[in-house]
Motif scaffolding. Structure first.
Motif, PDB file in Angstrom:
ATOM      1  N   GLN A  25      -1.015  18.467  10.238  1.00 38.47           N
ATOM      2  CA  GLN A  25      -0.381  18.979   9.023  1.00 38.47           C
ATOM      3  C   GLN A  25      -0.307  17.934   7.904  1.00 38.47           C
ATOM      4  O   GLN A  25      -0.367  18.263   6.741  1.00 38.47           O
ATOM      5  CB  GLN A  25       1.034  19.438   9.347  1.00 38.47           C
ATOM      6  N   LYS A  26      -0.128  16.668   8.258  1.00 33.81           N
ATOM      7  CA  LYS A  26       0.077  15.653   7.225  1.00 33.81           C
ATOM      8  C   LYS A  26      -1.242  15.282   6.568  1.00 33.81           C
ATOM      9  O   LYS A  26      -1.863  14.288   6.908  1.00 33.81           O
ATOM     10  CB  LYS A  26       0.751  14.402   7.815  1.00 33.81           C
ATOM     11  N   LEU A  27      -1.711  16.140   5.706  1.00 35.39           N
ATOM     12  CA  LEU A  27      -2.944  15.875   4.985  1.00 35.39           C
ATOM     13  C   LEU A  27      -2.678  14.839   3.904  1.00 35.39           C
ATOM     14  O   LEU A  27      -1.546  14.676   3.459  1.00 35.39           O
ATOM     15  CB  LEU A  27      -3.422  17.169   4.320  1.00 35.39           C
ATOM     16  N   PRO A  28      -3.714  14.156   3.434  1.00 34.37           N
ATOM     17  CA  PRO A  28      -3.499  13.252   2.309  1.00 34.37           C
ATOM     18  C   PRO A  28      -3.108  14.071   1.067  1.00 34.37           C
ATOM     19  O   PRO A  28      -3.415  15.259   0.990  1.00 34.37           O
ATOM     20  CB  PRO A  28      -4.852  12.573   2.122  1.00 34.37           C
ATOM     21  N   GLY A  29      -2.416  13.435   0.130  1.00 32.00           N
ATOM     22  CA  GLY A  29      -2.008  14.163  -1.075  1.00 32.00           C
ATOM     23  C   GLY A  29      -0.677  14.841  -0.904  1.00 32.00           C
ATOM     24  O   GLY A  29      -0.321  15.719  -1.677  1.00 32.00           O
ATOM     25  N   GLY A  30       0.065  14.450   0.140  1.00 31.28           N
ATOM     26  CA  GLY A  30       1.390  15.028   0.339  1.00 31.28           C
ATOM     27  C   GLY A  30       2.351  14.544  -0.732  1.00 31.28           C
ATOM     28  O   GLY A  30       2.109  13.562  -1.419  1.00 31.28           O
ATOM     29  N   GLN A  31       3.466  15.281  -0.870  1.00 26.13           N
ATOM     30  CA  GLN A  31       4.450  14.946  -1.899  1.00 26.13           C
ATOM     31  C   GLN A  31       5.818  14.778  -1.271  1.00 26.13           C
ATOM     32  O   GLN A  31       6.151  15.522  -0.341  1.00 26.13           O
ATOM     33  CB  GLN A  31       4.512  16.088  -2.913  1.00 26.13           C
ATOM     34  N   GLY A  32       6.582  13.823  -1.764  1.00 24.00           N
ATOM     35  CA  GLY A  32       7.938  13.658  -1.267  1.00 24.00           C
ATOM     36  C   GLY A  32       8.872  14.627  -1.972  1.00 24.00           C
ATOM     37  O   GLY A  32       8.738  14.869  -3.162  1.00 24.00           O
ATOM     38  N   LEU A  33       9.812  15.174  -1.214  1.00 26.07           N
ATOM     39  CA  LEU A  33      10.771  16.104  -1.803  1.00 26.07           C
ATOM     40  C   LEU A  33      12.177  15.694  -1.403  1.00 26.07           C
ATOM     41  O   LEU A  33      12.371  15.106  -0.343  1.00 26.07           O
ATOM     42  CB  LEU A  33      10.554  17.518  -1.254  1.00 26.07           C
ATOM     43  N   VAL A  34      13.126  16.004  -2.235  1.00 27.15           N
ATOM     44  CA  VAL A  34      14.514  15.916  -1.812  1.00 27.15           C
ATOM     45  C   VAL A  34      15.016  17.354  -1.749  1.00 27.15           C
ATOM     46  O   VAL A  34      14.863  18.118  -2.704  1.00 27.15           O
ATOM     47  CB  VAL A  34      15.357  15.078  -2.791  1.00 27.15           C
ATOM     48  N   ILE A  35      15.558  17.705  -0.606  1.00 24.21           N
ATOM     49  CA  ILE A  35      16.014  19.086  -0.399  1.00 24.21           C
ATOM     50  C   ILE A  35      17.529  19.125  -0.556  1.00 24.21           C
ATOM     51  O   ILE A  35      18.240  18.248  -0.050  1.00 24.21           O
ATOM     52  CB  ILE A  35      15.596  19.581   1.000  1.00 24.21           C
ATOM     53  N   VAL A  49      11.311  12.386  -9.466  1.00 24.23           N
ATOM     54  CA  VAL A  49      12.271  12.557 -10.558  1.00 24.23           C
ATOM     55  C   VAL A  49      13.664  12.048 -10.180  1.00 24.23           C
ATOM     56  O   VAL A  49      14.559  12.040 -11.010  1.00 24.23           O
ATOM     57  CB  VAL A  49      12.384  14.019 -11.043  1.00 24.23           C
ATOM     58  N   PHE A  50      13.840  11.618  -8.909  1.00 24.84           N
ATOM     59  CA  PHE A  50      15.173  11.177  -8.503  1.00 24.84           C
ATOM     60  C   PHE A  50      15.409   9.710  -8.795  1.00 24.84           C
ATOM     61  O   PHE A  50      14.550   8.874  -8.553  1.00 24.84           O
ATOM     62  CB  PHE A  50      15.379  11.408  -7.006  1.00 24.84           C
ATOM     63  N   ALA A 114      15.706  11.544 -13.462  1.00 17.96           N
ATOM     64  CA  ALA A 114      15.168  10.963 -14.690  1.00 17.96           C
ATOM     65  C   ALA A 114      13.852  11.642 -15.002  1.00 17.96           C
ATOM     66  O   ALA A 114      13.026  11.851 -14.119  1.00 17.96           O
ATOM     67  CB  ALA A 114      14.961   9.464 -14.508  1.00 17.96           C
ATOM     68  N   HIS A 115      13.681  11.990 -16.241  1.00 16.70           N
ATOM     69  CA  HIS A 115      12.470  12.644 -16.698  1.00 16.70           C
ATOM     70  C   HIS A 115      12.148  12.004 -18.031  1.00 16.70           C
ATOM     71  O   HIS A 115      13.049  11.477 -18.672  1.00 16.70           O
ATOM     72  CB  HIS A 115      12.749  14.146 -16.863  1.00 16.70           C
ATOM     73  N   GLN A 116      10.871  12.078 -18.477  1.00 17.93           N
ATOM     74  CA  GLN A 116      10.581  11.392 -19.742  1.00 17.93           C
ATOM     75  C   GLN A 116      11.372  11.984 -20.898  1.00 17.93           C
ATOM     76  O   GLN A 116      11.604  11.321 -21.894  1.00 17.93           O
ATOM     77  CB  GLN A 116       9.078  11.385 -20.044  1.00 17.93           C
TER      78      GLN A 116
END
Lengths: 181, 742
Positions: A25-35, A49-50, A114-116
């Protein structure tokens, strides 16, 4: 003694399968999330963005504001930042949950993002540790999801026994900034 | 142009605007040279050129319209990334700014000098800018002699003991934020150390219990095993006590060190906002020399206290009022050389500008050795303008007389001069100093000179304030802005015409609930006593009822996130010693809000009692970022009986229509913050406001632009190119009828 015991039948095969599956399942291009949870909904935002997750603290409301999206100002690292209600911004139902909160003894937190286009702080009812996912894991939103909340989600992610709405951060901040003005 | 308007007055306004926009152009061109790709500068430049184009078109200065147009086009191309403005291009654009300034400063009757052959340099410049916009390399243009570039000779770096670094104010603010956070964090340590004392006491109790147990046991005979265990327990309890005592002492020492460190860090971070006076005075000697020459006078500026430090924000905001005072001293204060010699003075006048600290305040004085102010002439001017009753005028003391000089529009001169007699006189200085929470005083001696003294706070970032509770939350009122705070028994409230008053020092002061004023829900302050804060001046003095007083506190002021726009009645925010946020109330805003509240309530009562209402005039809101256009429209509509409000951009306009009743909005399209189209959409989307008619006035005369405006919901689209007063008036009449409400 305990450690020398024979594993229960099928245990090895089961574990092997599970480990092998996770690898796949852990393909490259994964993204970190905060749930995190707001009212009854589990939501997620990209880790990028955290800034931090901090404990609850006093939020000072603003006079002459009918707009309930902005809850007020809150001090983060000695600087006052805008505190925003997810429930108001996304149009979530907050009434259904208070009982659930009492039963589960969860800890409300503040998400500092934080966002631009500027920072914002969101109070949430509960935060889970980070989670990595791959965009292909996203399921499309079912038609039953309330329209307002759906507008902000990229899709659903199966996590534990719930569905997590993965928020589109660009859309979220765009909408937020329009609400601020 | 309609003859109703004072042409001279319009020209003055236009000149002021041209000056402001030219300064913006120069500043941002220089900034752009440092960072040629910064779109923020380009945005400002484009707007400034655009505003100039609009203003000069109103004044019928076609050449200037053309030049400003080419500049705007050039900036737009750069914004789109079509070209990068290099040093040569900036050079050329700066010279164009000089040209714009020359045209704007040319008196109206001499404007013909720019026509015919006189237009050649401008046309050459326009061609050059067009070439830049097309990305061509530049052929050096012969600079007309009257536009010689400023020599940087007197800008040699001053001998500084320490190297100066450029730091953005944002990073300074963050530094200050972190420093104040660490100060708050260090305050947490002391109570924590004290909590260890409780632990110590509990352990002491444990030791005592063990002791009594041991005594009880020894009285009841011996049991070797139990005695040994008990002794061990007593020993362990003793070790714990010693350990806690040691740790407590260490922690206390650490808390002390940490709070010292945090305090020092905080003070240093605050101090880094301070700049020497010299940083803000570089341009003044040259200004004085040039102006004196143009007036046929000889003058020298002496600057004292160049190392006196002040908040960088104070320093920046001082530039305009100090420039004004210098112009004033040169124009009105100093005599012509011959006159001076006749009076036995040196032909060269001396202006001394000094900055010093005194009793925690910053004192800046501007003193000239000229003729002084003629008090009899001031008295005569007051009489002529009927600003006070004749018998009162005779009784006015010198100080009181001089106060009149700060009134808007008060000028001693019948003739308006280009240098300082701008119709807007010293009131500008007064307002700016007031905005900095300071005061200004005049002193004068006939024949010896005039002095202005500005008293200012050393910093804007620290504020002494009274903390109060309103609707369950803390708010702060600047001490400098309030008159007193007192507790009054409920029984002392009087009611006159349904409004509540208290008598204080023989004056009747209207009561207002702070919660109601701020639109905050919450129970009315209870209890037998009311906590009141009194502010305002005689006639507009009010007592604000708050829930309770917390006391006095020194606050470090933090700006509020600009995305929230200006919050009515609030000037800024700060952190309390425990790290909780507090909002700082703006007293001037409060007074205005109260007046609105009071007049609204008053109207309601009149209505209910069936009394005759005074005839209400229709209200029009004019939204335009150009001062010239704004004033022109304001006067035009005002002359035809409408009550006119103005807003400087769309956002300002949006705030205005939501807070005050209007019958019509007249708006420009291109404006900073929120443009006219967005303003129209906002109004038309608001359920309460969607019926409010909106008229757009724009230069954009293409059908597509017109359609865009109408699609957004505008009720009328008027192009400025064909701007005629009749057209505007006809449109206004069509939309809302004549000024008298039916």
């Amino acid at each position: 003694m305990l450690l020398d015991r024979e594993p229960p039948p099928g245990y090895l095969a089961d574990s092997t399968a599970r480990v092998a599956e996770t690898r796949q399942q852990k393909l490259p291009g994964g993204q970190g999330l905060v749930i995190f949870r707001v009212a009854a909904e589990w939501l997620a935002l990209p880790t990028a963005v955290f800034q931090e997750v901090v404990e609850m603290r006093p939020i000072h409301s603003l006079p002459h504001r009918q707009n309930r999206v902005v809850k007020g100002l809150v001090a983060i690292r000695g600087q006052l930042q805008i505190c925003v209600s997810f429930a108001e911004l996304l149009g979530l139902d907050t009434l259904a949950v208070s009982k659930d909160n009492l039963a589960r003894r969860t800890v409300p937190r503040l998400l500092v993002t934080a966002h631009q286009s500027g920072n914002a702080v969101f109070p949430v009812d509960e935060v889970q540790v980070g989670y990595r996912y791959h965009p292909t894991e996203l399921k499309p939103l079912p038609a039953t999801v309330s329209l307002t909340a759906a507008r902000f989600s990229r899709g659903l992610l199966a996590w534990r026994d719930c569905n997590v709405g993965v928020l589109d951060e660009e859309l979220l901040f765009y909408t937020l900034n329009h609400h601020l003005a | 142009m309609n003859e109703d308007f004072n042409q001279k007055e319009m020209m003055e306004l236009f000149r002021q605007e041209a000056e402001t926009q030219n300064a913006l152009l120069t500043k941002n061109l220089l900034a752009l040279e440092q960072d040629p790709t910064d779109v923020a500068h380009l945005e400002v430049l484009m707007r400034a050129a655009h505003s100039l184009k609009g203003a000069s078109s109103i004044m019928d200065l076609h050449l200037m319209v053309g030049l400003a147009h080419e500049m705007e086009e050039c900036f737009v191309t750069a914004q789109k990334g079509g070209i990068v403005l290099g040093s040569e291009a900036i050079d050329c654009l700066l010279r164009a700014v000089d040209l714009l300034a020359s045209i704007a400063q040319t008196p109206e009757e001499q404007q013909t000098a720019w026509t015919g052959a006189g237009s050649a340099p401008v046309e050459a410049m326009m061609a050059q800018i067009k070439a830049i916009a097309q990305g061509q390399t530049l052929v050096p243009l012969k600079v007309p002699t009257e536009m010689k570039s400023t020599a940087p000779a007197d800008l040699a770096p001053t001998e500084a003991s320490e190297r100066m670094l450029r730091v953005t104010s944002g990073s300074l603010n963050r530094l200050l934020g972190l420093a104040s956070e660490s100060l708050v964090a260090s305050r947490w340590l002391t109570p924590y150390a004290e909590s260890l004392l409780r632990l110590k006491r509990q352990q002491w109790k444990l030791a005592k219990t063990l002791d009594t147990l041991s005594q009880a046991l020894s009285a009841g005979g011996h049991d070797e095993v139990i005695s040994a265990r008990l002794a061990a327990a007593e020993q362990q309890a003793g070790a714990c006590q010693r350990a806690v005592a040691e740790r407590h002492a260490e922690l206390e020492a650490f808390a002390r060190r940490s709070s010292n460190l945090a305090n020092n860090l905080y003070r240093e971070a605050l101090a880094s906002r301070m700049r020497p006076f010299a940083d803000g005075t570089e341009g003044f000697p040259r200004l004085v020399r040039d102006l004196a020459r143009s007036l046929g006078k000889a003058a020298r500026l002496q600057i004292k206290g160049e190392t006196t430090t002040m908040d960088r924000e104070v320093l920046e905001k001082l530039e305009a009022p100090l420039t004004h005072l210098l112009r004033n001293a040169l124009d009105h204060g100093l005599e012509l050389p011959a006159e001076r010699q006749a009076a036995g003075k040196s032909p060269e006048g001396l202006i001394v500008m000094e900055a010093r600290h005194s009793a925690g305040r910053l004192i800046i004085s501007v003193q000239d050795d000229g003729r002084g102010i003629d008090c009899a002439a001031v008295r005569a001017a007051i009489r002529r303008r009927q600003l006070a009753a004749p018998e009162l005028i005779e009784k006015l003391s010198e100080d009181e007389l001089l106060e009149f000089l700060f009134l808007p529009g008060f000028s001693m001169r019948e003739q308006v001069t280009e240098i300082s007699g701008r119709g807007v006189g010293l009131d500008v200085v007064h307002n700016m100093v007031h905005a900095l929470r300071g005061q200004v005083r005049i002193s004068t001696q006939p024949g010896k000179g005039t002095g202005f003294q500005l008293q200012l706070p050393l910093t804007l970032s620290v504020l002494r304030a009274l903390l109060v509770e309103i609707a369950g939350e803390p708010y702060a009122l600047p001490l400098a802005r309030i008159q007193s705070a007192l507790k009054v028994p409920r029984s002392q409230i009087e009611t006159i015409e349904g409004r509540e008053y208290i008598s204080h020092n023989g004056e009747q002061i209207g009561l207002v609930s702070a919660g109601q004023l701020l639109g905050l829900a919450g129970p009315a302050p209870g209890g037998e006593e009311l906590s009141l804060v009194i502010f305002g001046e005689r006639g507009t003095r009010f007592a604000l009822a708050v829930e309770r007083f917390y006391g006095e506190q020194e606050l470090v002021v933090q700006p509020i996130d600009p995305r929230l726009n200006k919050i009515q009645d609030i000037s800024a925010a700060a952190l309390l010693p425990d790290g909780a946020p507090v909002l700082i109330l703006e007293v001037e805003d409060l007074i205005r809000s109260i007046e609105v509240l009071v007049s609204g309530g008053h109207l309601n009562k009149l209505r209910s009692s069936g009394a005759v209402l005074t005839q209400r005039r229709k209200r029009v809101l004019v939204v335009d970022d150009s001062l010239t256009v704004r004033e022109l429209e304001r006067k035009l509509l005002g002359n035809h009986g409408y009550e006119v409000g103005v807003a400087v951009d769309g956002m300002d306009g949006w705030n205005a229509v939501r807070t005050q009743p209007y019958d019509l909005v007249v708006t420009d399209v291109d404006m900073p913050r929120l443009d006219g189209i967005e303003l129209v959409s906002l109004i038309k989307k608001d359920p309460r406001l969607k019926k409010l008619p909106v008229m757009i006035i724009s230069y954009k005369d293409r059908e597509a632009d017109r359609q865009r405006g109408l699609d957004a919901g505008a009720d009328y689209y008027l192009t400025k190119g064909t701007f005629h007063e009749e057209a505007l008036l006809t449109a206004v009449l069509d939309l809302i009828g004549s000024a008298e409400a039916e």
